[in-house]
Design an enzyme around this catalytic site. Sequence first.
Site, PDB file in Angstrom:
ATOM      1  N   TYR A  94       0.838  -1.197   0.000  1.00 32.02           N
ATOM      2  CA  TYR A  94       0.000   0.000   0.000  1.00 32.02           C
ATOM      3  C   TYR A  94       0.870   1.242   0.000  1.00 32.02           C
ATOM      4  O   TYR A  94       1.865   1.301   0.728  1.00 32.02           O
ATOM      5  CB  TYR A  94      -0.898   0.037   1.248  1.00 32.02           C
ATOM      6  N   GLU A 115      -0.702   4.738  -0.371  1.00 29.55           N
ATOM      7  CA  GLU A 115      -1.574   5.910  -0.543  1.00 29.55           C
ATOM      8  C   GLU A 115      -0.774   7.187  -0.314  1.00 29.55           C
ATOM      9  O   GLU A 115       0.053   7.258   0.597  1.00 29.55           O
ATOM     10  CB  GLU A 115      -2.751   5.852   0.437  1.00 29.55           C
ATOM     11  N   ASP A 128      -6.822  14.044 -25.100  1.00 30.97           N
ATOM     12  CA  ASP A 128      -6.728  12.648 -24.679  1.00 30.97           C
ATOM     13  C   ASP A 128      -5.974  11.900 -25.777  1.00 30.97           C
ATOM     14  O   ASP A 128      -6.522  11.615 -26.836  1.00 30.97           O
ATOM     15  CB  ASP A 128      -8.144  12.093 -24.481  1.00 30.97           C
ATOM     16  N   THR A 149      -3.737   6.606 -21.956  1.00 28.30           N
ATOM     17  CA  THR A 149      -3.507   5.273 -21.421  1.00 28.30           C
ATOM     18  C   THR A 149      -2.024   5.001 -21.604  1.00 28.30           C
ATOM     19  O   THR A 149      -1.340   5.679 -22.381  1.00 28.30           O
ATOM     20  CB  THR A 149      -4.285   4.200 -22.216  1.00 28.30           C
ATOM     21  N   LYS A 182      -1.430   1.377 -25.008  1.00 27.18           N
ATOM     22  CA  LYS A 182      -1.734   1.289 -26.441  1.00 27.18           C
ATOM     23  C   LYS A 182      -0.430   1.486 -27.227  1.00 27.18           C
ATOM     24  O   LYS A 182       0.483   0.705 -27.045  1.00 27.18           O
ATOM     25  CB  LYS A 182      -2.850   2.266 -26.770  1.00 27.18           C
ATOM     26  N   ARG A 195      -1.246  -1.949 -18.627  1.00 30.03           N
ATOM     27  CA  ARG A 195      -2.565  -1.317 -18.644  1.00 30.03           C
ATOM     28  C   ARG A 195      -2.598  -0.242 -17.554  1.00 30.03           C
ATOM     29  O   ARG A 195      -2.239  -0.502 -16.413  1.00 30.03           O
ATOM     30  CB  ARG A 195      -3.675  -2.329 -18.356  1.00 30.03           C
TER      31      ARG A 195
HETATM   32  C1  LIG Z   1      -8.716   3.600 -24.701  1.00 24.19           C
HETATM   33  C2  LIG Z   1      -9.141   4.997 -24.468  1.00 24.19           C
HETATM   34  C3  LIG Z   1      -9.470   5.467 -23.188  1.00 24.19           C
HETATM   35  C4  LIG Z   1      -9.721   4.587 -22.003  1.00 24.19           C
HETATM   36  O1  LIG Z   1      -8.866   3.734 -21.559  1.00 24.19           O
HETATM   37  P1  LIG Z   1      -9.246   2.607 -20.489  1.00 24.19           P
HETATM   38  O2  LIG Z   1      -7.926   2.306 -19.911  1.00 24.19           O
HETATM   39  O3  LIG Z   1      -9.855   1.498 -21.275  1.00 24.19           O
HETATM   40  O4  LIG Z   1     -10.196   3.189 -19.503  1.00 24.19           O
HETATM   41  C5  LIG Z   1      -9.726   6.808 -23.029  1.00 24.19           C
HETATM   42  N1  LIG Z   1      -9.698   7.645 -24.063  1.00 24.19           N
HETATM   43  C6  LIG Z   1      -9.424   7.226 -25.314  1.00 24.19           C
HETATM   44  C7  LIG Z   1      -9.424   8.210 -26.427  1.00 24.19           C
HETATM   45  C8  LIG Z   1      -9.160   5.892 -25.557  1.00 24.19           C
HETATM   46  O5  LIG Z   1      -8.929   5.462 -26.803  1.00 24.19           O
END
Ligand SMILES: *Cc1c(COP(=O)(O)O)cnc(C)c1O
Length: 444
Positions: free
Chosen positions: A56, A58, A223, A249, A252, A258
């Site tokens: 932990y 926090e 994003d 994220t 990707k 993840r």
């Molecule tokens: C994949 C994605 C997310 C979310 O990611 P998670 O880890 O699945 O919650 C947010 N914004 C965009 C544009 C994405 O492609």
Amino acid sequence: MASMNDNPIARQDPDVWQAFVAEEKRQQNTLELIASENHVSAAVLQAAGSVFTNKYAEGYPGRRYYGGCENMDRVEQLAIDRAKGLFGCDHANVQPHSGSQANQAVLLAAMNPGSRFDEAEQREKKPGEPVRTPGDMILSLHLDHGGHLSHGKHVNISGKWFRVTHYGVDRETGRINLDEVRRLARQCKPQLLITGASAYPRIWDWAGFAEIAQEVGALLLADIAHIAGLVAAGLHPNPVPVCDFVTTTTHKTLRGPRGGLTMCKADWAKKINSAVFPGLQGGPLMHLIAAKAVAFGEASKPEFKTYQQRVLDDAKALAESLLSRGHRLVSDGTDNHLMLLDLRKGYPHVSGAMAEDWLGRAGIVVNKNMIPFDERKPMETSGLRIGTPALATRGMGVDEMRKIADMIDRVVSSEGSKAVIESVQGEVLELCAQFPLPGSSSSN
Ligand SMILES: *Cc1c(COP(=O)(O)O)cnc(C)c1O
């Protein structure tokens, strides 16, 4: 593959072990063309499965609510510093458990959800009768045009707690038209303008969005979940200089574990930190933060840029090969790692779901995807989203992409003929055997 004896899962839990082995085999023996997926390195896998999961922590480095956090501090600070180095941001919070939570941190830090129980109005109502005062407004890309659930879809917390207006892409060009975004921004006066997408194959004009945000007094969020790897490698413009917030994220194109990452200007640092913890989360997932640190380290190396260039070259080759076989792509091509195959023109009675299923049986893994102005439902769709990050990681190049375009074409144009699927599956296995996965136990 590791033997039974040095495999605690195999010894102790055959059910989970079977699924584990089967998944490793599936990943080895299929062509992963899902644009949001990738194969991490052995080093990232090791960090994600490490003793950091036991602890932990926090709080933040140097300010924890638990003892024994000295190694947590060290590894989280490494992740923060490396994220700042990669993207050039003032502040980075590496704790969000996911991309969605990275976005929620911005909403919690910067947006007013209004109130379901406005006290002044409540006095004039019967006790307990709820009064909804309007929350702040989000302007973002529509889900069917490539946007993400967490950008204000009505089923998501972002759409339940805030008012939302969407921009879309142009019907003819498949591209975002900034004049239209400006018109909508003047009309709906958003507090937050969101850019970035899950299925947009073109370059983002961050400066153009920043101008609009400034004109209407909105905060700007980019994003970059899908394109973070390209941005880190300098192969897509970086939104950090012109945005209040940048989220991503880490799993990707960035090719980490993840997870999520929220970046912001210095002025917002405190509010973003409080929004992530204690606002949204408790203990950070330290094993994944360690893995983020490892992945960010990899992303700062010259090899990573070579990899991202391969992602782009592969996508271009795949798109050109599909186009030359008469397929239609949204916006007629791609500038990044993904493309959207529009089945409506050539194959009006083939849905994305059908094509996904046929290709899947041949070992080509893609996902059905809504395309702009789609008339089918989200479980059917008229499109496929196809991306190259995972295959580029395996080392596949332009020649392989041409072969794969041909396979996709044969499966779709034969409308799932059993004989065609069988012969393509043989070719898929042959190709996969030449390009082993990184980090799998069979390649150790
Ligand atoms: C994949 C994605 C997310 C979310 O990611 P998670 O880890 O699945 O919650 C947010 N914004 C965009 C544009 C994405 O492609």
